[in-house]
Design a protein around this motif. Structure first.
Motif, PDB file in Angstrom:
ATOM      1  N   THR A 206      12.701 -16.690 104.612  1.00 31.00           N
ATOM      2  CA  THR A 206      11.770 -17.424 105.479  1.00 31.00           C
ATOM      3  C   THR A 206      11.470 -16.635 106.744  1.00 31.00           C
ATOM      4  O   THR A 206      10.306 -16.499 107.158  1.00 31.00           O
ATOM      5  CB  THR A 206      12.364 -18.796 105.844  1.00 31.00           C
ATOM      6  N   THR A 207      12.530 -16.107 107.386  1.00 31.10           N
ATOM      7  CA  THR A 207      12.347 -15.306 108.599  1.00 31.10           C
ATOM      8  C   THR A 207      11.507 -14.072 108.307  1.00 31.10           C
ATOM      9  O   THR A 207      10.625 -13.695 109.090  1.00 31.10           O
ATOM     10  CB  THR A 207      13.710 -14.879 109.168  1.00 31.10           C
ATOM     11  N   TYR A 208      11.776 -13.444 107.170  1.00 28.46           N
ATOM     12  CA  TYR A 208      11.053 -12.226 106.808  1.00 28.46           C
ATOM     13  C   TYR A 208       9.562 -12.504 106.653  1.00 28.46           C
ATOM     14  O   TYR A 208       8.716 -11.750 107.150  1.00 28.46           O
ATOM     15  CB  TYR A 208      11.628 -11.642 105.527  1.00 28.46           C
ATOM     16  N   ARG A 209       9.221 -13.598 105.993  1.00 28.91           N
ATOM     17  CA  ARG A 209       7.800 -13.927 105.812  1.00 28.91           C
ATOM     18  C   ARG A 209       7.135 -14.261 107.142  1.00 28.91           C
ATOM     19  O   ARG A 209       5.956 -13.945 107.361  1.00 28.91           O
ATOM     20  CB  ARG A 209       7.660 -15.074 104.806  1.00 28.91           C
ATOM     21  N   GLU A 210       7.879 -14.897 108.052  1.00 29.15           N
ATOM     22  CA  GLU A 210       7.337 -15.172 109.387  1.00 29.15           C
ATOM     23  C   GLU A 210       7.058 -13.873 110.140  1.00 29.15           C
ATOM     24  O   GLU A 210       6.038 -13.744 110.835  1.00 29.15           O
ATOM     25  CB  GLU A 210       8.316 -16.045 110.180  1.00 29.15           C
ATOM     26  N   ASP A 236      15.122  -5.248  98.784  1.00 29.18           N
ATOM     27  CA  ASP A 236      16.053  -6.255  99.260  1.00 29.18           C
ATOM     28  C   ASP A 236      15.668  -7.608  98.650  1.00 29.18           C
ATOM     29  O   ASP A 236      14.487  -7.880  98.423  1.00 29.18           O
ATOM     30  CB  ASP A 236      15.979  -6.314 100.791  1.00 29.18           C
ATOM     31  N   PRO A 237      16.649  -8.468  98.372  1.00 35.34           N
ATOM     32  CA  PRO A 237      16.324  -9.771  97.766  1.00 35.34           C
ATOM     33  C   PRO A 237      15.268 -10.574  98.513  1.00 35.34           C
ATOM     34  O   PRO A 237      14.454 -11.252  97.891  1.00 35.34           O
ATOM     35  CB  PRO A 237      17.683 -10.494  97.768  1.00 35.34           C
ATOM     36  N   LYS A 238      15.261 -10.493  99.837  1.00 35.66           N
ATOM     37  CA  LYS A 238      14.246 -11.248 100.578  1.00 35.66           C
ATOM     38  C   LYS A 238      12.857 -10.631 100.409  1.00 35.66           C
ATOM     39  O   LYS A 238      11.845 -11.298 100.609  1.00 35.66           O
ATOM     40  CB  LYS A 238      14.606 -11.346 102.062  1.00 35.66           C
ATOM     41  N   HIS A 239      12.802  -9.345 100.041  1.00 32.75           N
ATOM     42  CA  HIS A 239      11.513  -8.690  99.774  1.00 32.75           C
ATOM     43  C   HIS A 239      10.989  -9.053  98.389  1.00 32.75           C
ATOM     44  O   HIS A 239       9.780  -9.169  98.190  1.00 32.75           O
ATOM     45  CB  HIS A 239      11.651  -7.166  99.860  1.00 32.75           C
ATOM     46  N   THR A 240      11.916  -9.174  97.438  1.00 34.57           N
ATOM     47  CA  THR A 240      11.515  -9.398  96.049  1.00 34.57           C
ATOM     48  C   THR A 240      11.580 -10.870  95.640  1.00 34.57           C
ATOM     49  O   THR A 240      11.339 -11.196  94.476  1.00 34.57           O
ATOM     50  CB  THR A 240      12.423  -8.582  95.106  1.00 34.57           C
ATOM     51  N   ALA A 241      11.901 -11.735  96.591  1.00 37.62           N
ATOM     52  CA  ALA A 241      11.965 -13.170  96.289  1.00 37.62           C
ATOM     53  C   ALA A 241      10.608 -13.674  95.809  1.00 37.62           C
ATOM     54  O   ALA A 241       9.559 -13.184  96.233  1.00 37.62           O
ATOM     55  CB  ALA A 241      12.404 -13.945  97.531  1.00 37.62           C
ATOM     56  N   GLU A 246       4.731 -14.347  96.277  1.00 34.42           N
ATOM     57  CA  GLU A 246       3.607 -15.278  96.252  1.00 34.42           C
ATOM     58  C   GLU A 246       2.858 -15.253  97.582  1.00 34.42           C
ATOM     59  O   GLU A 246       1.614 -15.305  97.600  1.00 34.42           O
ATOM     60  CB  GLU A 246       4.127 -16.690  95.951  1.00 34.42           C
ATOM     61  N   TRP A 247       3.590 -15.160  98.681  1.00 30.34           N
ATOM     62  CA  TRP A 247       2.953 -15.093 100.006  1.00 30.34           C
ATOM     63  C   TRP A 247       2.089 -13.835 100.117  1.00 30.34           C
ATOM     64  O   TRP A 247       0.947 -13.898 100.590  1.00 30.34           O
ATOM     65  CB  TRP A 247       4.032 -15.088 101.092  1.00 30.34           C
ATOM     66  N   LEU A 248       2.624 -12.704  99.676  1.00 30.33           N
ATOM     67  CA  LEU A 248       1.867 -11.446  99.729  1.00 30.33           C
ATOM     68  C   LEU A 248       0.628 -11.515  98.838  1.00 30.33           C
ATOM     69  O   LEU A 248      -0.432 -10.991  99.193  1.00 30.33           O
ATOM     70  CB  LEU A 248       2.764 -10.282  99.299  1.00 30.33           C
ATOM     71  N   ARG A 249       0.772 -12.170  97.684  1.00 27.76           N
ATOM     72  CA  ARG A 249      -0.366 -12.286  96.761  1.00 27.76           C
ATOM     73  C   ARG A 249      -1.479 -13.136  97.378  1.00 27.76           C
ATOM     74  O   ARG A 249      -2.658 -12.782  97.309  1.00 27.76           O
ATOM     75  CB  ARG A 249       0.100 -12.900  95.437  1.00 27.76           C
TER      76      ARG A 249
END
Length: 306
Positions: A206-210, A236-241, A246-249
């Protein structure tokens, strides 16, 4: 494909003897418990070269002698943190001049590297071998790192065999109760540095996407990236979650496919070296003993405001 066991000289000679008395390849194979193709290969070899002995193999000879292979294997066994550059220098002093990839391949054959990681990196290199320079100029590279008041608490790579991860030689001493640190995220491209920010919360998906939401696109605009620019981050798992993908897409960000276990391929790692070790006497005479000192030191080591 797995290697098959080599036939003994007696078995090869017996195949030829049976062939000379008129037996067919199928009959010989059934009698000796061998495949017909194997029997045929031995017979053809005998007819062509009048011998069943192993012939000299094609290909260049090994650049590192068996003695030198034992030397470098012994070196990384004693000191798993030995770098490829160190091994190049050791071999050169011993009279053998080779490159880092040659040493890496040699150690991989000794079982010190995972073949799947080597293949993934090789595939990545081949796929991008002919990419024009302009394509790489349109990539935004990113990384997150932690700065410690006591040394470095980041992952350190070592040469080790399977199931030896907890051996004392392969671990790093730590300070009791830990030391203070700050977490950073930053990005840059060939056109210059993007944003570098301090992460105050626990770094999770969540922090990473923010962070990406607030800093990635502004960085791309400030760097004046061309249409269709590509974003790079690791595995990293937070990158490949799934949520991050979906957010990047949804944001229509194109992501560079990245081989696993390849942090050294990221040029951003080199740019962070001076920031990651603010307490090292070689890079800064001052020791940082608190988060405030670290925050100040970070500002001295980067040209961006935080």
């Amino acid at each position: 494909m797995a290697k098959t066991k080599e036939l003994s000289k007696d078995t090869r000679n017996k195949i030829v003897d049976l062939h000379q008395v008129g037996k067919t390849e199928s009959a010989i194979g059934k009698q000796l418990g061998l495949k017909k193709s194997t029997v045929g290969a031995i017979i053809r070899k005998w007819k062509t070269y009048k011998t069943t002995d192993n012939l000299p193999r094609s290909g260049a000879p090994r650049k590192i002698s068996p003695h030198r292979v034992k030397m470098i294997t012994r070196t990384v066994s004693k000191n798993p943190r030995t770098t490829l550059g160190d091994l190049v220098n050791d071999l050169q002093r011993a009279g053998t001049k080779v490159t880092k990839p040659t040493i890496s391949n040699t150690l991989r054959r000794q079982g010190l590297l995972k073949p799947e990681h080597v293949q993934a990196r090789l595939k990545f290199a081949r796929e991008h071998l002919d990419d024009p320079e302009e394509d790489w100029e349109n990539v935004i590279w990113s990384e997150e790192t932690k700065i410690e008041t006591f040394g470095k608490n980041s992952t350190r790579r070592v040469w080790r065999t399977k199931n030896a991860e907890l051996h004392p030689k392969n671990t790093i001493p730590t300070v009791k109760h830990g030391g203070e640190n700050i977490m950073l995220w930053g990005c840059f491209s060939a056109k210059g540095p993007g944003r570098l920010i301090r992460v105050k919360e626990r770094m999770n998906g969540t922090t990473y996407r923010e962070i990406l939401s607030e800093n990635l696109l502004p960085s791309a605009r400030a760097l004046k990236m061309k249409r269709g620019w590509v974003f790079q981050h690791g595995n990293d798992p937070k990158h490949t979650a799934r949520a991050t993908k979906e957010w990047l897409r949804k944001k229509h960000f194109q992501v560079l496919e990245w081989p696993s276990q390849s942090p050294d391929l990221n040029p951003f790692r080199k740019s962070l070296e001076g920031v990651e070790s603010p307490c090292c006497p070689a890079t800064a005479p001052k020791h940082y003993c608190s988060r405030g000192d670290l925050h100040g030191g970070m500002g001295q080591n980067t040209s961006n405001s935080v």
